[in-house]
Design a protein around this motif. Structure first.
Motif, PDB file in Angstrom:
ATOM      1  N   MET A 278       0.824  -1.210   0.000  1.00  0.00           N
ATOM      2  CA  MET A 278       0.000   0.000   0.000  1.00  0.00           C
ATOM      3  C   MET A 278       0.856   1.255   0.000  1.00  0.00           C
ATOM      4  O   MET A 278       0.490   2.265  -0.610  1.00  0.00           O
ATOM      5  N   TYR A 279       1.998   1.200   0.688  1.00  0.00           N
ATOM      6  CA  TYR A 279       2.924   2.331   0.641  1.00  0.00           C
ATOM      7  C   TYR A 279       3.363   2.584  -0.797  1.00  0.00           C
ATOM      8  O   TYR A 279       3.439   3.722  -1.271  1.00  0.00           O
ATOM      9  N   GLY A 280       3.679   1.477  -1.502  1.00  0.00           N
ATOM     10  CA  GLY A 280       4.079   1.619  -2.897  1.00  0.00           C
ATOM     11  C   GLY A 280       2.960   2.156  -3.759  1.00  0.00           C
ATOM     12  O   GLY A 280       3.175   2.969  -4.665  1.00  0.00           O
ATOM     13  N   ALA A 281       1.718   1.697  -3.473  1.00  0.00           N
ATOM     14  CA  ALA A 281       0.577   2.152  -4.271  1.00  0.00           C
ATOM     15  C   ALA A 281       0.288   3.631  -4.032  1.00  0.00           C
ATOM     16  O   ALA A 281       0.000   4.386  -4.968  1.00  0.00           O
ATOM     17  N   VAL A 282       0.360   4.072  -2.770  1.00  0.00           N
ATOM     18  CA  VAL A 282       0.063   5.460  -2.438  1.00  0.00           C
ATOM     19  C   VAL A 282       1.178   6.389  -2.890  1.00  0.00           C
ATOM     20  O   VAL A 282       0.934   7.531  -3.306  1.00  0.00           O
ATOM     21  N   ALA A 283       2.435   5.899  -2.822  1.00  0.00           N
ATOM     22  CA  ALA A 283       3.571   6.748  -3.204  1.00  0.00           C
ATOM     23  C   ALA A 283       3.474   7.205  -4.651  1.00  0.00           C
ATOM     24  O   ALA A 283       3.906   8.312  -5.001  1.00  0.00           O
ATOM     25  N   GLY A 284       2.894   6.379  -5.511  1.00  0.00           N
ATOM     26  CA  GLY A 284       2.762   6.752  -6.915  1.00  0.00           C
ATOM     27  C   GLY A 284       1.548   7.613  -7.193  1.00  0.00           C
ATOM     28  O   GLY A 284       1.285   7.960  -8.351  1.00  0.00           O
ATOM     29  N   ARG A 285       0.782   7.961  -6.154  1.00  0.00           N
ATOM     30  CA  ARG A 285      -0.445   8.732  -6.344  1.00  0.00           C
ATOM     31  C   ARG A 285      -0.430  10.023  -5.521  1.00  0.00           C
ATOM     32  O   ARG A 285      -1.478  10.550  -5.161  1.00  0.00           O
ATOM     33  N   VAL A 286       0.768  10.509  -5.215  1.00  0.00           N
ATOM     34  CA  VAL A 286       0.888  11.715  -4.388  1.00  0.00           C
ATOM     35  C   VAL A 286       0.215  12.903  -5.070  1.00  0.00           C
ATOM     36  O   VAL A 286      -0.546  13.661  -4.450  1.00  0.00           O
ATOM     37  N   ARG A 287       0.477  13.095  -6.360  1.00  0.00           N
ATOM     38  CA  ARG A 287      -0.115  14.236  -7.084  1.00  0.00           C
ATOM     39  C   ARG A 287      -1.628  14.095  -7.185  1.00  0.00           C
ATOM     40  O   ARG A 287      -2.367  15.082  -7.087  1.00  0.00           O
ATOM     41  N   GLU A 288      -2.092  12.847  -7.367  1.00  0.00           N
ATOM     42  CA  GLU A 288      -3.538  12.613  -7.451  1.00  0.00           C
ATOM     43  C   GLU A 288      -4.213  12.997  -6.137  1.00  0.00           C
ATOM     44  O   GLU A 288      -5.257  13.673  -6.132  1.00  0.00           O
ATOM     45  N   ILE A 289      -3.624  12.573  -5.011  1.00  0.00           N
ATOM     46  CA  ILE A 289      -4.195  12.879  -3.696  1.00  0.00           C
ATOM     47  C   ILE A 289      -4.181  14.393  -3.451  1.00  0.00           C
ATOM     48  O   ILE A 289      -5.156  14.969  -2.931  1.00  0.00           O
ATOM     49  N   ALA A 290      -3.062  15.053  -3.808  1.00  0.00           N
ATOM     50  CA  ALA A 290      -2.978  16.505  -3.631  1.00  0.00           C
ATOM     51  C   ALA A 290      -3.999  17.229  -4.507  1.00  0.00           C
ATOM     52  O   ALA A 290      -4.601  18.234  -4.090  1.00  0.00           O
ATOM     53  N   THR A 291      -4.213  16.727  -5.712  1.00  0.00           N
ATOM     54  CA  THR A 291      -5.191  17.347  -6.610  1.00  0.00           C
ATOM     55  C   THR A 291      -6.606  17.243  -6.046  1.00  0.00           C
ATOM     56  O   THR A 291      -7.393  18.194  -6.124  1.00  0.00           O
ATOM     57  N   LEU A 292      -6.928  16.084  -5.472  1.00  0.00           N
ATOM     58  CA  LEU A 292      -8.239  15.918  -4.859  1.00  0.00           C
ATOM     59  C   LEU A 292      -8.454  16.911  -3.721  1.00  0.00           C
ATOM     60  O   LEU A 292      -9.556  17.462  -3.558  1.00  0.00           O
ATOM     61  N   GLN A 293      -7.384  17.137  -2.952  1.00  0.00           N
ATOM     62  CA  GLN A 293      -7.497  18.126  -1.871  1.00  0.00           C
ATOM     63  C   GLN A 293      -7.649  19.543  -2.441  1.00  0.00           C
ATOM     64  O   GLN A 293      -8.408  20.365  -1.906  1.00  0.00           O
ATOM     65  N   ALA A 294      -6.925  19.818  -3.535  1.00  0.00           N
ATOM     66  CA  ALA A 294      -6.960  21.162  -4.113  1.00  0.00           C
ATOM     67  C   ALA A 294      -8.334  21.511  -4.672  1.00  0.00           C
ATOM     68  O   ALA A 294      -8.754  22.672  -4.654  1.00  0.00           O
ATOM     69  N   ILE A 295      -9.062  20.501  -5.178  1.00  0.00           N
ATOM     70  CA  ILE A 295     -10.376  20.802  -5.764  1.00  0.00           C
ATOM     71  C   ILE A 295     -11.497  20.746  -4.726  1.00  0.00           C
ATOM     72  O   ILE A 295     -12.672  20.866  -5.072  1.00  0.00           O
ATOM     73  N   GLY A 296     -11.116  20.528  -3.452  1.00  0.00           N
ATOM     74  CA  GLY A 296     -12.118  20.686  -2.403  1.00  0.00           C
ATOM     75  C   GLY A 296     -12.483  19.469  -1.601  1.00  0.00           C
ATOM     76  O   GLY A 296     -13.285  19.575  -0.664  1.00  0.00           O
ATOM     77  N   PHE A 297     -11.941  18.296  -1.929  1.00  0.00           N
ATOM     78  CA  PHE A 297     -12.264  17.107  -1.128  1.00  0.00           C
ATOM     79  C   PHE A 297     -11.469  17.124   0.180  1.00  0.00           C
ATOM     80  O   PHE A 297     -10.272  17.402   0.186  1.00  0.00           O
ATOM     81  N   ARG A 298     -12.139  16.811   1.269  1.00  0.00           N
ATOM     82  CA  ARG A 298     -11.474  16.809   2.551  1.00  0.00           C
ATOM     83  C   ARG A 298     -10.572  15.585   2.691  1.00  0.00           C
ATOM     84  O   ARG A 298     -10.751  14.567   2.019  1.00  0.00           O
ATOM     85  N   ARG A 299      -9.630  15.710   3.622  1.00  0.00           N
ATOM     86  CA  ARG A 299      -8.702  14.595   3.848  1.00  0.00           C
ATOM     87  C   ARG A 299      -9.442  13.348   4.330  1.00  0.00           C
ATOM     88  O   ARG A 299      -9.071  12.224   3.986  1.00  0.00           O
ATOM     89  N   ARG A 300     -10.478  13.560   5.155  1.00  0.00           N
ATOM     90  CA  ARG A 300     -11.236  12.406   5.640  1.00  0.00           C
ATOM     91  C   ARG A 300     -11.872  11.637   4.484  1.00  0.00           C
ATOM     92  O   ARG A 300     -11.877  10.393   4.464  1.00  0.00           O
TER      93      ARG A 300
END
Length: 384
Positions: A278-300
């Motif tokens: 899962m660490y490997g899977a999430v590490a490759g999606r850092v920009r995707e996660i940041a983009t979701l936060q930038a467009i308004g989705f909460r961290r939860r």
């Protein structure tokens, strides 16, 4: 606001190779849990169904809990029936079974074989061992044996080697298989039965290992035990069959505890493997996660979506392992010191195995997801 449910599902489909590898890894861990829990449940059930509360075993006081080392006088059955009341008697036949029980080397026609459990019995044995049923063939005559359903597993050979008409060799004699019996999962199913007189002749013994007595409702195991204590010259002890197998359950308690410890170790190893993937899977999606936060989705909301992906994978792995366990592992014979028994994938095993699988999905996804969400959005958007 939460992310759409199908967002996590599509994410799994976008990375088919990584998803497949993670699924196989999780399924392997859950499968190991099923094997160990099935072993524990099979051992417990074999000991639980082996005893009959109306049967009393009488054997040597010097053998402690090991009936194979017991040696009592051949006249013990007649003394017991003459001195103790309450034994079942129907149509003039007293339900008392004199038996000679030994562990000995058994060889099949193909040269396979190992340490087998052989019980010399008379025609009264099925009257006392009420769970025993002949499922194929006939009761043994001179020079013949009746083999239990799991006798081949105990010998470490194939079922074909103990088919009717096949020959077994033990105690310097050749014995022909006359039939097969089952006993509802009891310990007898791993034994080989032959005529008591033949077995005494082959072993050059005239003594017995034990006497099994079926008591009527008016009979008392305490009365049998009192007779054994009063006749100190016979050096006998009496115990209910259920109490005897209960003592075996206590004897094998360290084995069961060790098996549960293995379940914990396997689960811990699976959690660490899940964390790594899962660490490997999430590490490759850092920009995707940041983009979701930038467009308004909460961290939860993002955290729940990431856990959803892990739980979906773990649930699929648990279902896959459960199907394989029920179709392949359930009922598989396992050789053990007490004889042989079958793996039991019952409702409890399914619950534990699937529970461990879902736990892997949640615990494996949570730490890497939290780590990714703690990073600054601006920094994560610039990540490569």
């Amino acid at each position: 606001m939460l992310l759409p449910w199908d967002y996590g599902v599509r994410n799994l489909a976008r990375r088919p190779v990584r998803t497949a590898l993670t699924l196989v890894a999780l399924a392997t861990v859950v499968m190991l849990v099923f094997v160990v829990v099935g072993f524990i449940r099979g051992l417990e059930r074999s000991l639980a169904v082996s005893g009959d509360e109306n049967v009393v075993l009488v054997y040597s006081v010097n053998s402690e809990e090991n009936i194979e080392n017991s040696s009592i006088a051949a006249r013990s059955p007649s003394l017991l029936t003459a001195s103790v009341e309450g034994t079942v008697k129907r149509f003039g036949v007293t339900h008392v079974s004199p038996e000679l029980y030994l562990g000995t080397r058994v060889k099949t026609e193909s040269g396979e074989g190992g340490l087998g459990l052989v019980r010399g019995v008379t025609l009264s044995a099925p009257l006392v061992r009420r769970s025993v049923q002949i499922v194929e063939g006939d009761w043994p005559s001179d020079g013949e044996v009746l083999v239990g359903r799991l006798a081949a597993a105990k010998l470490g050979s194939s079922d074909e080697s103990v088919r009717i008409g096949k020959t077994l060799e033990f105690e310097g004699r050749q014995w022909t298989v006359s039939g097969r019996f089952a006993a509802g999962g009891a310990a007898y199913e791993s034994e080989i039965w032959c005529r008591l007189g033949d077995f005494q002749t082959a072993t050059k013994r005239q003594d017995l290992s034990l006497v099994a007595m079926l008591l009527s409702p008016s009979g008392s195991a305490a009365e049998v035990a009192l007779f054994c204590k009063e006749r100190t010259d016979l050096e006998l002890r009496a115990i209910r069959e259920t109490d005897y197998y209960g003592s075996l359950q206590r004897h094998y308690r360290p084995v069961r505890l060790l098996a549960w410890f293995v379940v914990v170790l396997v689960s811990a190893a699976g959690i660490f493997a899940g964390l790594n993937m899962m660490y490997g899977a999430v590490a490759g999606r850092v920009r995707e996660i940041a983009t979701l936060q930038a467009i308004g989705f909460r961290r939860r909301a993002i955290l729940i979506s990431l856990i959803q992906e892990g739980v979906l994978l773990a649930a699929a792995a648990s279902l896959l392992s459960g199907v394989i366990s029920l179709t392949v592992l359930n009922g598989m014979a396992v050789r053990f010191t007490m004889g042989a028994f079958t793996l039991r994938i019952d409702s409890a095993a399914i619950l534990i195995g699937c529970g461990v699988g879902l736990l892997l999905g949640v615990v494996g996804a949570l730490p890497p997801a939290l780590k990714a969400l703690r990073a600054e959005v601006a920094t994560s958007l610039k990540a490569v």
